[in-house]
Design an enzyme around this catalytic site. Sequence first.
Site, PDB file in Angstrom:
ATOM      1  N   GLU A 137       0.800  -1.237   0.000  1.00  0.00           N
ATOM      2  CA  GLU A 137       0.000   0.000   0.000  1.00  0.00           C
ATOM      3  C   GLU A 137       0.831   1.285   0.000  1.00  0.00           C
ATOM      4  O   GLU A 137       0.560   2.204   0.772  1.00  0.00           O
ATOM      5  CB  GLU A 137      -0.957  -0.020   1.200  1.00  0.00           C
ATOM      6  CG  GLU A 137      -1.861  -1.238   1.194  1.00  0.00           C
ATOM      7  CD  GLU A 137      -2.692  -1.407   2.457  1.00  0.00           C
ATOM      8  OE1 GLU A 137      -2.685  -0.511   3.306  1.00  0.00           O
ATOM      9  OE2 GLU A 137      -3.354  -2.452   2.592  1.00  0.00           O
ATOM     10  N   GLU A 189      -6.221 -10.728  -0.858  1.00  0.00           N
ATOM     11  CA  GLU A 189      -7.003 -10.509   0.373  1.00  0.00           C
ATOM     12  C   GLU A 189      -8.488 -10.469   0.039  1.00  0.00           C
ATOM     13  O   GLU A 189      -9.223  -9.581   0.466  1.00  0.00           O
ATOM     14  CB  GLU A 189      -6.579  -9.192   1.036  1.00  0.00           C
ATOM     15  CG  GLU A 189      -5.095  -9.092   1.310  1.00  0.00           C
ATOM     16  CD  GLU A 189      -4.684  -7.821   2.037  1.00  0.00           C
ATOM     17  OE1 GLU A 189      -5.552  -7.122   2.582  1.00  0.00           O
ATOM     18  OE2 GLU A 189      -3.472  -7.526   2.051  1.00  0.00           O
TER      19      GLU A 189
END
Length: 403
Positions: free
Chosen positions: A176, A286
Amino acid sequence: MDFSTVAKKASSGLLFLTIALMALSFVQCTPKHQVTSSTTTLINPDKGLKDYYRDYFPIGVAVSMASLHGPDSALIVKEFNSVTPENDMKMGPIHPSENVYNWKNADEIVDFATSHHIKIRGHNLCWHNQEAAWMFKGPNGEPVTKELLLQRLKNHIFTVAGRYKGKIYAWDVVNEAVDDGDDTTQIYRKSNWYKICNGPDFIEAAFRYAHEADPDAKLYYNDYNSEHPVKREKIYKLLKKLIEDHVPIDGVGMQAHWKLNDPSPNDLRKALDEVTSLGLKVQFTEMDITIRLPKSTPAPGTAPAAGGAMPTPEAGYTPEVEAKQIAQYKMAFDIFRQYRHFITNVTFWNVSDRSSWLDWRGGGLTGGAAAGVNTPREVRKAYPLLFDENRQRKKAYWSVVNF
Ligand code: G3I
């Protein structure tokens, strides 16, 4: 015997043979738990997700101590052939101060997976969240220098990736690092890492350290909203630069924290086409599909909240919502199978709807604990996975194995 008699006998014989073959194939192909549709997959309750996808890609799940030590454990072994530690290998939890490493949970996950012949994805080596706060302070409490920070990052990666060398087959090296805003010139998140390094050098450094620490591990850049046009472009620019600079990167983790109508099939394909055009592999790292609406969106048929201060209660897991979730899961896996040569893992974030990280996410109204015998179903729960609160396969499960 004249020709017409022979022909009649032959055709009735053929008819008999055809009927016999049809009956045989019906007996062989009728699954014990038939799902309504013209399926080519043999549905068999003894099989798990991993078995249906054996010829496609490993199917993984995020795990914690609670899931390994509770009733989830048997389900993990039956359904999945890859695990990712949900929290136990992140920098903060595993390396809380300079000379302290908490190996216990991470080692347990590695031992569990190894003993069941389950692959392991490492998550993650560098992130702005759950970070090790000590890393950003110099020896006398002053802000750390870039040089010392990168040295600490190197030590961390060498120690963690080195310990699990040969056991962890893929790492989310950087997590991220791309900015979420609409400004397309602002590519990188202004994290502590970015600020102290005065730029994105830490990203390249982390990949080089990881490759040095375990040359055989596959190295991934991992992010969310990777299908949204603006973020997709930013991630593309980051990846392109890494490749041009000969940084050792194997692929991209698309987290896939999705919604009932997001991403669209078109956006998903575009994201896959873009990344694979760079020669990179993709892992959906995820995955979950929440049924929750964005806070500001009133549930269908309900009035907006008075004053707009609080979110409107959602209608919950209605049959309409469930149908949308099934369709979204089916759409995603249909596309995954089409891109099987580029996709090297699909991992779910948590085991069942009994407990998802999304249930704990700020929701204002309710949310929180899973529904159970003594607790009512919460309308703010996310119900995002393929197994229900009793760990049973949902209709969405059958929609992804029924191909
Ligand atoms: O372990 C402590 C416990 O000791 C303490 O009593 C409790 C009190 O709040 O907190 C516990 O830690 C929590 C941890 O999960 C373990 O349950 C943290 O507060 C909580 O913030 C943490 O949340 C995790 C979140 O990352 C942190 O950002 C979620 O479990 C985890 O699912 C989530 O995973 C991330 C991926 O790593 C990256 N992509 C997004 C994804 C979802 O946010």
